[in-house]
Design an enzyme around this catalytic site. Structure first.
Site, mmCIF file in Angstrom:
data_model
loop_
_atom_site.group_PDB
_atom_site.id
_atom_site.type_symbol
_atom_site.label_atom_id
_atom_site.label_comp_id
_atom_site.label_asym_id
_atom_site.label_seq_id
_atom_site.Cartn_x
_atom_site.Cartn_y
_atom_site.Cartn_z
ATOM 1 N N HIS A 175 56.746 52.033 60.566
ATOM 2 C CA HIS A 175 57.517 50.917 61.117
ATOM 3 C C HIS A 175 56.967 49.594 60.601
ATOM 4 O O HIS A 175 55.764 49.439 60.362
ATOM 5 C CB HIS A 175 57.540 50.958 62.645
ATOM 6 C CG HIS A 175 56.220 50.742 63.327
ATOM 7 N ND1 HIS A 175 55.709 49.494 63.584
ATOM 8 C CD2 HIS A 175 55.316 51.629 63.827
ATOM 9 C CE1 HIS A 175 54.556 49.608 64.220
ATOM 10 N NE2 HIS A 175 54.281 50.901 64.374
ATOM 11 N N ASP A 189 57.615 46.507 62.119
ATOM 12 C CA ASP A 189 57.475 45.456 63.123
ATOM 13 C C ASP A 189 56.084 45.474 63.737
ATOM 14 O O ASP A 189 55.342 46.467 63.632
ATOM 15 C CB ASP A 189 58.540 45.595 64.206
ATOM 16 C CG ASP A 189 58.458 46.915 64.975
ATOM 17 O OD1 ASP A 189 58.182 47.952 64.335
ATOM 18 O OD2 ASP A 189 58.667 46.907 66.197
ATOM 19 N N ASP A 224 48.328 48.275 63.079
ATOM 20 C CA ASP A 224 49.578 48.852 63.593
ATOM 21 C C ASP A 224 50.783 48.131 63.001
ATOM 22 O O ASP A 224 51.285 47.189 63.583
ATOM 23 C CB ASP A 224 49.587 48.761 65.113
ATOM 24 C CG ASP A 224 50.644 49.619 65.753
ATOM 25 O OD1 ASP A 224 51.285 50.405 65.047
ATOM 26 O OD2 ASP A 224 50.831 49.490 66.979
ATOM 27 N N GLU A 268 60.064 49.407 66.437
ATOM 28 C CA GLU A 268 59.305 50.521 66.997
ATOM 29 C C GLU A 268 58.505 50.093 68.221
ATOM 30 O O GLU A 268 58.241 50.910 69.106
ATOM 31 C CB GLU A 268 58.358 51.101 65.939
ATOM 32 C CG GLU A 268 57.708 52.422 66.316
ATOM 33 C CD GLU A 268 56.400 52.283 67.098
ATOM 34 O OE1 GLU A 268 55.914 53.292 67.631
ATOM 35 O OE2 GLU A 268 55.856 51.154 67.175
ATOM 36 N N GLU A 299 50.986 56.004 61.117
ATOM 37 C CA GLU A 299 50.356 55.327 62.249
ATOM 38 C C GLU A 299 48.831 55.363 62.122
ATOM 39 O O GLU A 299 48.275 56.299 61.534
ATOM 40 C CB GLU A 299 50.775 56.000 63.557
ATOM 41 C CG GLU A 299 52.232 55.830 63.922
ATOM 42 C CD GLU A 299 52.522 54.491 64.596
ATOM 43 O OE1 GLU A 299 51.571 53.714 64.816
ATOM 44 O OE2 GLU A 299 53.695 54.248 64.920
#
Length: 356
Positions: free
Chosen positions: A70, A72, A100, A130, A159
């Protein structure tokens, strides 16, 4: 208009994309840059759905792997632009998104550029929203309109996992526990009923709650149930007639969504409970043949993923999935968010070795 140079190192790409703000809801500039960069690669078929970008090889390989990340982040708090720091002599890149999960995204972009002839077909996915409610997630929207793009034999989410494999993930449930009262003037409080006071048993049950530690397919998952927000009160001289306690329950993948909801309602029996967000977890998925090959290539002992990630989405679609990315999950969302440069190098090495 920001641009990305995919010939740069994954370290430089991490810094570049971290310095392009993309808090949930404002991902378009970064999505535009990713779309422009990968669209220039002749070995990839590129699809865009809002701010979600999918780039696929179509080499006719016997197997396909989906690799997703992701784009964002949670809100910035004076931690952009990024900067390189050293802690006990170890170099880190400090700043919002470094953990992250833009370091993982950078590795994926670098490999999407470099691997024009991988041993398996690859579906690269970079998606938005996300870090907010599951119904806003870019993969949720994509699955509704193009489920064919999720077809794969194995999936990897970039992740943060300390550059080690983390199998599956916990489920995530948010509920509002409400107490009700009667408004009155605070000078005559005996006429009313204080809804905030009535919330004391809710907090007591949470304080006394003992979360489970449970083995699932060889990995030990830790659960948790916590109050994360309390809202109540009308004015400084009014007895409140409503109090809301928001509860977050992280549950092991041995429980499905229905079981998790029943458990929360049992814990707060007698109270008004409204489940407002619910995402199932995913079992480790490490028994798939491709997963075993992957583990052998990257090394290390697999661990459980305590937070929810989109491995759950792939698992629900019948695709075994794991987490593998740079960064310490404990520093995700932290104002001192920082990723060891060694993690970025190691994850790129592991993925490149397995896919080449």
């Amino acid at each position: 208009m920001p641009t990305l140079d995919l010939t740069a190192t994954s370290l430089d790409l991490t810094r570049t994309i971290c310095d392009i703000p993309s808090v949930s809801g404002d991902e378009t500039p970064l999505a535009d840059a990713i779309f422009d960069a990968v669209s220039a690669l002749s070995h990839l078929e590129v699809t865009r759905h809002g701010d979600t970008i999918v780039a696929r090889t179509n080499l006719g390989r016997a197997q396909r792997v989906a690799i997703a990340g992701h784009i964002d982040t949670v809100p910035i708090n004076a931690n952009v632009p990024t900067r390189e720091i050293a802690i006990d002599g170890e170099p880190f890149l400090w700043g919002r998104g470094t953990v992250d999960m833009k370091a993982g995204v950078a590795v994926q972009l670098k490999l999407a550029h470099d691997l024009s002839d991988p041993r398996v077909d690859i579906t690269w996915m970079w998606y938005d929203h996300e870090e907010v409610d599951a119904d806003l997630n870019g993969l949720t929207r994509l699955a509704a309109s193009r489920p064919d793009l999720f077809e794969a034999d194995f999936a990897i989410l970039g992740e943060p996992s300390n550059a080690l494999v983390e199998g599956g993930c916990n489920g995530n449930l948010r509920a509002i526990v409400r107490t009700h009262g009667v408004r009155a003037h605070s000078a005559r409080s005996w006429i009313g009923e204080n809804a905030i006071h009535k919330a004391a048993p809710v907090l007591a049950r949470l304080a006394e709650y003992r979360p489970r530690e449970i083995m699932v397919d060889g990995l030990e998952y830790r659960e948790g149930m916590n109050a994360v927000r309390i809202d109540g009160g009308v004015a400084g001289n009014v007895i409140p007639d409503l109090c809301e306690v928001e509860v977050n329950y992280r549950f092991a993948p041995s429980r499905d969504a229905a079981e998790a909801e029943r458990h929360v309602r049992d814990v707060f029996e007698g109270f008004d409970v409204d489940v407002v967000d619910l995402a199932e977890g995913a079992r480790p998925g490490l028994d798939a043949p491709l997963a075993q090959e992957f583990l052998s290539a990257v090394g290390g002992e697999p661990r459980p993923k305590y937070g929810w990630t989109d491995v759950a989405r792939f698992s629900a679609m019948g695709v075994p999935a794991v987490n593998y990315g740079p960064g310490d999950p404990h520093l995700a969302h932290h104002d001192e968010e920082r990723v060891p440069l060694a993690h970025i190098i190691e994850v790129e090495r592991g993925l490149r070795a397995w896919l080449s």
